[in-house]
Scaffold this active site. Structure first.
Site, PDB file in Angstrom:
ATOM      1  CG  PHE A 171      -1.914   1.201   1.323  1.00 55.48           C
ATOM      2  CD1 PHE A 171      -3.159   1.130   0.813  1.00 55.48           C
ATOM      3  CD2 PHE A 171      -1.909   2.219   2.096  1.00 55.48           C
ATOM      4  CE1 PHE A 171      -4.164   2.142   0.783  1.00 55.48           C
ATOM      5  CE2 PHE A 171      -2.616   3.088   2.330  1.00 55.48           C
ATOM      6  CZ  PHE A 171      -3.664   3.069   1.643  1.00 55.48           C
ATOM      7  N   GLY A 201       3.359  12.903   4.196  1.00 57.26           N
ATOM      8  CA  GLY A 201       2.984  11.712   4.778  1.00 57.26           C
ATOM      9  C   GLY A 201       1.535  11.924   5.470  1.00 57.26           C
ATOM     10  CD  GLN A 205       3.317  -5.173  40.334  1.00 60.20           C
ATOM     11  OE1 GLN A 205       3.774  -4.108  40.690  1.00 60.20           O
ATOM     12  NE2 GLN A 205       3.919  -5.980  39.623  1.00 60.20           N
ATOM     13  CD  GLN A 206      -4.637  -5.148  44.321  1.00 58.04           C
ATOM     14  OE1 GLN A 206      -5.586  -4.383  44.418  1.00 58.04           O
ATOM     15  NE2 GLN A 206      -4.178  -5.943  45.252  1.00 58.04           N
ATOM     16  NE  ARG A 244       3.923   0.091  38.726  1.00 57.53           N
ATOM     17  CZ  ARG A 244       5.279  -0.580  38.827  1.00 57.53           C
ATOM     18  NH1 ARG A 244       5.671  -1.247  39.763  1.00 57.53           N
ATOM     19  NH2 ARG A 244       6.246  -0.340  37.676  1.00 57.53           N
ATOM     20  N   GLY A 260      13.580  -6.155  37.090  1.00 57.22           N
ATOM     21  CA  GLY A 260      14.609  -6.421  36.084  1.00 57.22           C
ATOM     22  C   GLY A 260      14.341  -7.615  35.252  1.00 57.22           C
ATOM     23  CD  GLU A 314      -2.603   3.073   7.214  1.00 54.47           C
ATOM     24  OE1 GLU A 314      -3.167   4.132   6.981  1.00 54.47           O
ATOM     25  OE2 GLU A 314      -1.852   2.020   6.495  1.00 54.47           O
TER      26      GLU A 314
END
Length: 676
Positions: A132, A140, A328-329, A331, A404, A427
């Protein structure tokens, strides 16, 4: 559907291996198999299983431990895999049209007519390979400035495709670098008398399929190594007066008679433009799905890791999974909710696009069809930025949430991040695309102000704006967290936010014009703090609205309603929380309590979804060989899998090949000082 689940269809949805993830799976409030069947449908699940089973048993798709392929070898492997998929023939041309969700439409299908169907058949037989070609070296996003031309010669009934200079070279074209034999080339169509009719797509042969050597008049090559997605050979091409038959024009929007007269089924230029916008939205809609696929993989890896990785605890003797920590939840779980909401939206928007393309194929030239094209264009132009940015931010959060180990290449989060990165650019640059959506909304408001028109659209995404004045009078009146745990609360806030931003952007635009700014200058001055957030808020509202309606429909099994409702509410409130400053600035929020309730509701929903997180991942995660991450495998054996993968890497136990540089060839300290 229920009988399939109760029967324990282990052939379709086999049980996961027992291991450290069992505890979370046992605590889930729903059956992951039932949700998988509801979300995907049995037919799609069987289709995916057929593909995954075939590829997993095919050595060509096996991961080679420690393989560090050259660019040429990597692309060869990628092409051989593509070729093998054609040999499996998972999806015939007939199946493609019967089950559109199994594939995204091609440019030939969406822009061409019956005379071009032979190309689709040749593509599926791999007789030809396509690409394409819209973007050029110097242009662009500004497609109106594309400089490749297609002049019609009635004497030979041919178009002459020409690149005026190197800045007009087609550039960044996927598959063009080494592989493609044919290109859908966008060029300015001109007929005798110097009448030009704007960009139109043409099928142009660029290589000989038998030799892969360039065709006469075509200079084609590879642009080189990229930051990611290097299995794809992006390339460039220049055309020197290349002649193609008149029938090479993909003529759904316009055609040229043998004598050289331009004709179009759309008598109204605005209708033709609207329909063409919709048909060209397929690439952006596809990117939404690709981005969400990347986020699915990253979230699956990070949450399985978080459910098995134990660090710290209430006592020195007891460590708990890091998923138990609210941080953590907070995040990760909003990104899990985003996967479900955006995945549903991308599928529904794709089906809207299919409706548009079928209408065009059937000859529907109605005003509704043109308006549908404009609406899809507006939604696709904003949903690509939303999906690609959400995914890019989400993958980075997943990488960091895995510590890590997330930085280790074999665990794949870095590759996912790099491969998703271009979704923010190709696009259409995300920030520029958002202007398309804000312009669409501003145009509707201007039409309403000047002509008294109602806000109506085929997909009903803007119908709520009919209540525009009344919505702006509303305030946030929820005072408790319990009352906020529903996506309906966020929906009301989002409708106010879109109305507020639309009014403010419209007023700002007119103010700039009254101050002497041109329309071009005025729109640029409005974009940063007005048009951009307007477009994002609008598409977020649309995603929230569609997912809210989906999870509250009567066909949802009772056992799934609670978890789906929480996912819907979490995505809605989490997304809304990022607009808190605007909600306060406009007066919808007032006092500390509103912001505190919103923050607390997000945390409460994360806590409620924590025990369901692994089962929700099990629904969206592909088989281990596709996920390809030692820390994200379904058995949850985090350390065993990671240790084994490290030891299987090439030469991990061998001394460095340059060991004499340390052990034998000692440096003479100060020997080069005199040369300074």
């Amino acid at each position: 559907m229920a009988s399939t689940v109760e029967g324990g269809d282990t052939a379709l949805l086999p049980e996961f291996p027992r291991g450290p993830l069992d505890a979370y799976r046992a605590r889930a409030s729903f059956s992951w198999k039932e949700l998988a069947l509801f979300t995907e449908g049995e037919g799609m699940l069987r289709f995916k299983k057929t593909i995954f089973s075939a590829l997993e048993n095919d050595p060509l798709f096996a991961r080679s431990p420690g393989a560090d392929l050259s660019l040429e070898k990597y692309r060869e492997l990628n092409f051989l895999r593509c070729k093998r998929i054609f040999e499996y023939d998972f999806l015939s041309v007939e199946d493609m049209f019967k089950s559109p969700l199994k594939v995204f439409g091609s440019a030939v299908y969406s822009s061409g007519s019956e005379r071009h169907l032979t190309y689709i058949q040749k593509i599926f037989r791999m007789e030809i390979f396509g690409c394409f070609a819209l973007t050029e070296l110097s242009h662009g996003s500004n497609t109106k400035a594309i400089r490749t031309t297609a002049h019609y010669d009635p004497a030979t009934e041919e178009f002459i495709i020409h690149s005026p200079d190197f800045e007009a070279a087609k550039f960044w074209v996927g598959n063009m670098g080494k592989t493609a034999t044919h290109a859908v080339v966008f060029a300015k169509l001109c007929v005798p008398g110097d009448q030009c009719h704007g960009l139109h797509p043409f099928i142009v042969q660029i290589r000989d399929p038998k030799t892969l050597l360039p065709m006469p008049g075509v200079m084609v090559g590879d642009i080189g190594k990229k930051l990611g997605q290097n299995g794809l050979d992006n390339g460039f091409a220049m055309f020197h007066k290349v002649r193609v038959p008149r029938q090479s024009l993909l003529n759904r929007m316009g055609d040229v008679t043998p004598e050289g007269t331009y004709v179009s089924p759309f008598k109204d230029v605005r209708q033709r433009f609207g329909a063409s916008l919709g048909s060209l939205s397929s690439g952006r809609v596809s990117i939404v799905s690709l981005a969400i696929l990347n986020l699915k993989l990253a979230v699956a890896i990070a949450l399985r890791f978080s459910a098995t990785r134990r660090q710290f605890g209430p006592t020195e003797e007891e460590e708990i999974p890091v998923l138990e920590y609210p941080m953590q939840q907070w995040r990760l779980l909003p990104y899990l909710a985003a996967v479900y909401a955006l995945d549903h939206f991308s599928k529904s928007l794709f089906l809207d696009l299919v409706e548009l393309q079928r209408g065009l194929a059937s000859g529907d030239r109605s005003a509704r069809q043109a308006e549908l094209g404009r609406e899809i264009h507006a939604l696709a132009s904003a949903s690509k930025p939303l999906a690609s940015w959400t995914t890019q931010q989400g993958i980075q959060e997943c990488r960091e949430a895995c510590g890590g180990h997330g930085y280790l290449a074999m665990n794949r989060l870095g590759v996912l991040r790099d491969d998703n990165d271009p979704n923010c650019t190709y696009e259409g640059d995300n920030n520029i695309l958002l202007q398309q959506t804000s312009n669409y909304l501003l145009g509707l408001l201007a039409h309403q102000v000047h002509d008294g028109a109602c806000f109506r659209s085929p997909l009903k995404s803007v119908d709520f704006l009919d209540a525009y004045p009344g919505i702006l009078d509303q305030k946030f009146e929820v005072s408790s967290v319990a009352d906020c745990l529903d996506s309906a609360v966020a929906l009301a806030a989002y409708k106010w936010l879109v109305c507020y931003l639309l009014r403010e952007t419209y007023q700002k635009l007119n103010q700039e014009k009254r101050s002497g700014s041109s329309d071009f200058e005025a729109r640029n001055k409005c974009q940063v703090s007005h048009g951009r957030p307007l477009a994002l808020a609008f598409v977020e509202l649309t995603v929230v609205q569609r997912f809210h309606e989906h999870v509250h429909q009567p066909s949802v099994p009772p056992s799934l309603r609670a978890v789906l409702g929480r996912l819907s509410a979490l995505y809605a409130l989490w997304s809304l929380s990022r607009h808190a400053a605007l909600l306060y600035r406009g007066g919808y929020f007032s006092g500390e309590q509103a912001g505190e309730v919103l923050e607390s509701a997000v945390l409460a929903l994360c806590s409620q979804l924590k025990d369901d997180a692994v089962a929700l991942v099990d629904v969206i995660a592909p088989p281990d060989f596709v996920l390809d991450s030692p820390i994200g495998r379904a058995d949850g054996e985090l350390y065993k899998n990671l240790w084994g993968a490290v030891l299987q890497e090439s030469k991990v136990l061998e001394r460095a090949s340059w060991w004499p540089e340390f052990s034998v060839n000692k440096p003479v300290i100060g020997s080069l000082k005199s040369k300074l």
